[in-house]
Design a protein around this motif. Structure first.
Motif, short mmCIF file in Angstrom:
data_model
loop_
_atom_site.label_atom_id
_atom_site.label_comp_id
_atom_site.label_asym_id
_atom_site.label_seq_id
_atom_site.Cartn_x
_atom_site.Cartn_y
_atom_site.Cartn_z
N THR A 10 0.80 -1.06 -0.54
CA THR A 10 0.31 -0.18 0.13
C THR A 10 1.16 1.16 -0.35
O THR A 10 0.47 2.10 -0.82
CB THR A 10 -1.37 0.37 1.63
N LEU A 13 -0.20 4.28 1.21
CA LEU A 13 -2.22 4.51 1.50
C LEU A 13 -3.00 3.81 2.67
O LEU A 13 -3.92 4.61 2.18
CB LEU A 13 -2.56 4.49 -0.27
N ASP A 18 -8.22 4.73 -0.65
CA ASP A 18 -7.72 4.15 -2.19
C ASP A 18 -6.57 2.86 -1.93
O ASP A 18 -6.48 2.43 -3.03
CB ASP A 18 -6.23 5.09 -2.05
N VAL A 81 -3.90 -0.97 -4.14
CA VAL A 81 -4.63 0.25 -4.12
C VAL A 81 -5.01 0.01 -5.11
O VAL A 81 -4.45 -0.79 -6.88
CB VAL A 81 -3.00 1.35 -3.53
N THR A 83 -4.98 3.51 -7.83
CA THR A 83 -4.85 5.03 -8.45
C THR A 83 -5.81 5.45 -8.93
O THR A 83 -6.13 5.25 -9.95
CB THR A 83 -3.40 4.61 -8.81
N LEU A 88 0.57 2.86 -12.21
CA LEU A 88 0.92 2.38 -10.35
C LEU A 88 2.66 3.53 -10.75
O LEU A 88 3.23 3.86 -11.15
CB LEU A 88 1.82 0.92 -11.33
N PRO A 89 2.65 3.86 -9.67
CA PRO A 89 3.10 4.94 -9.11
C PRO A 89 4.99 4.15 -9.28
O PRO A 89 4.97 3.33 -8.86
CB PRO A 89 2.76 5.64 -8.05
N LEU A 110 -3.92 -3.29 -11.50
CA LEU A 110 -3.99 -1.37 -11.62
C LEU A 110 -4.77 -1.67 -13.41
O LEU A 110 -4.30 -2.56 -14.07
CB LEU A 110 -3.23 -0.93 -11.34
#
Length: 350
Positions: A10, A13, A18, A81, A83, A88-89, A110
């Motif tokens: 996570t 987060l 989220d 998470v 987003t 994906l960050p 995601l």
């Protein structure tokens, strides 16, 4: 031989909406055994305690390396998470690469598919691990058109839909299914999102990854297959978004194509705006939502309250207020359970 032991990522987060995928998995999954969460701000605590004050013996770690030092066996890293835009960050992608190098398969819910990133796919092949992109659309040959077979289903179909996103629709549906099972009612659940699959759902589809032409058919196919193969006493359908959320209205498909003639509605009385975004507009009244649902031929049999932002007394006050306003059962699923809903369902089975 691989275990099904999994870490959830996570990355700061966990305490936010989220991380609703992580929240669902912490509450329960039949597909994986959750052995830890990676979330630096809450490290050292129990994930269940952070989520809702209930210890679940799931430790939180500050990093991937820290978790692997302390856990004897881990084979999967689940991205826990959702987003904005499903991307994906970069900081999480770095952790994913580390996990692959440590021999962990990656489970990704995601919209950005890891298997389509050449460098990640090559790394996974090098280390002989899987990239499981849960939201990757089905092949055309595996999709279904609506046929009308839904009219043959003889058991009650109940949609659990909400006034907004991230309210607890899936969790409420799971709680109802479990409570029914405890009373020897064969209730089955249709998942419609990635977390439902991650939690072990057998019947369902990923709604927001399905081509629009096939949504009605996939709803029908999941319900009909479940009914035929399980001899269900009743079928619960997990809702997505809400009827009037402007970012992604959803729900009529379950009432019309899925012939869900009964509805459990989920509402957060302290949430004012859709997705807590003022410019998206105010969430309308529960009464107006019930009116829409009933115009489509379905009946709201209960209201479940998400008590985010409420004190215990405020939650009880809202419960009493809505009971008086609506004259239907109003439950607090996480605080009190869903027995009143089960009693309503039992009336449908007589």
């Amino acid at each position: 031989m691989k275990s099904n032991n999994a870490l959830i990522l996570t990355n700061g987060l966990l305490s936010t909406n989220d991380a609703k995928t992580a929240h669902g998995l912490i509450r329960g999954t039949e597909r994986y055994t959750i052995v830890g969460v990676i979330d630096a701000p809450t490290a050292g605590q129990d994930a269940g305690e952070v989520l809702d004050g209930k210890s679940r013996n799931i430790p939180i770690f500050s990093s991937l390396l820290e978790s692997l030092k302390q856990l004897p066996s881990v084979d999967y890293l689940i991205i826990g998470v959702a987003t904005v835009g499903g991307v994906l960050p970069p900081d999480m992608l770095t952790i994913v690469e580390e996990a692959i190098k440590k021999g962990l398969s990656i489970v990704n819910g995601l919209h950005e598919y890891l298997s389509e990133k050449p460098e990640i796919a090559a790394l996974a092949a090098q280390h002989n691990v899987q990239l499981i992109d849960v939201r990757k659309p089905k092949a055309r040959k595996d999709l279904h058109f609506w046929t009308g077979e839904i009219y043959d289903v003889s058991c009650p179909i109940v949609a659990v839909i909400g006034m907004d996103c991230a309210l607890g629709k899936r969790t409420t549906a799971r709680l109802i299914r479990q409570a029914c099972g405890a009373q020897n009612i064969n209730a089955q659940m249709i998942y419609t999102g990635q977390t439902g699959w991650l939690q072990g759902g057998k019947y369902g589809f990923i709604f927001d990854s399905t081509l629009n032409d096939f949504v009605s058919g996939e709803v029908e196919h999941a319900i009909v297959s479940c009914w035929k193969e399980t001899n269900a006493d009743l079928i619960l359908v997990e809702g997505q978004s809400s009827l009037r959320n402007p970012s992604g209205p959803c729900g009529l498909e379950f009432l019309i194509s899925g012939q869900a003639k009964y509805v459990v509605l989920v509402h957060a009385p302290k949430r004012v705006y859709f997705d807590n975004e003022a410019h998206w507009g105010k969430i309308p009244s529960v009464e107006s939502e019930i009116e829409i649902i009933e115009k489509f031929g379905s009946k709201v049999i209960a209201l479940a309250l998400n008590t985010e932002g409420c004190t215990h007394q405020e939650a009880l006050d809202f419960q009493q207020e809505y009971r008086s306003r609506l004259a239907i059962p109003v439950v607090l699923p996480l605080e009190q359970g869903v027995q009143e809903i089960v009693e309503q369902l039992q009336l449908l089975l007589v």
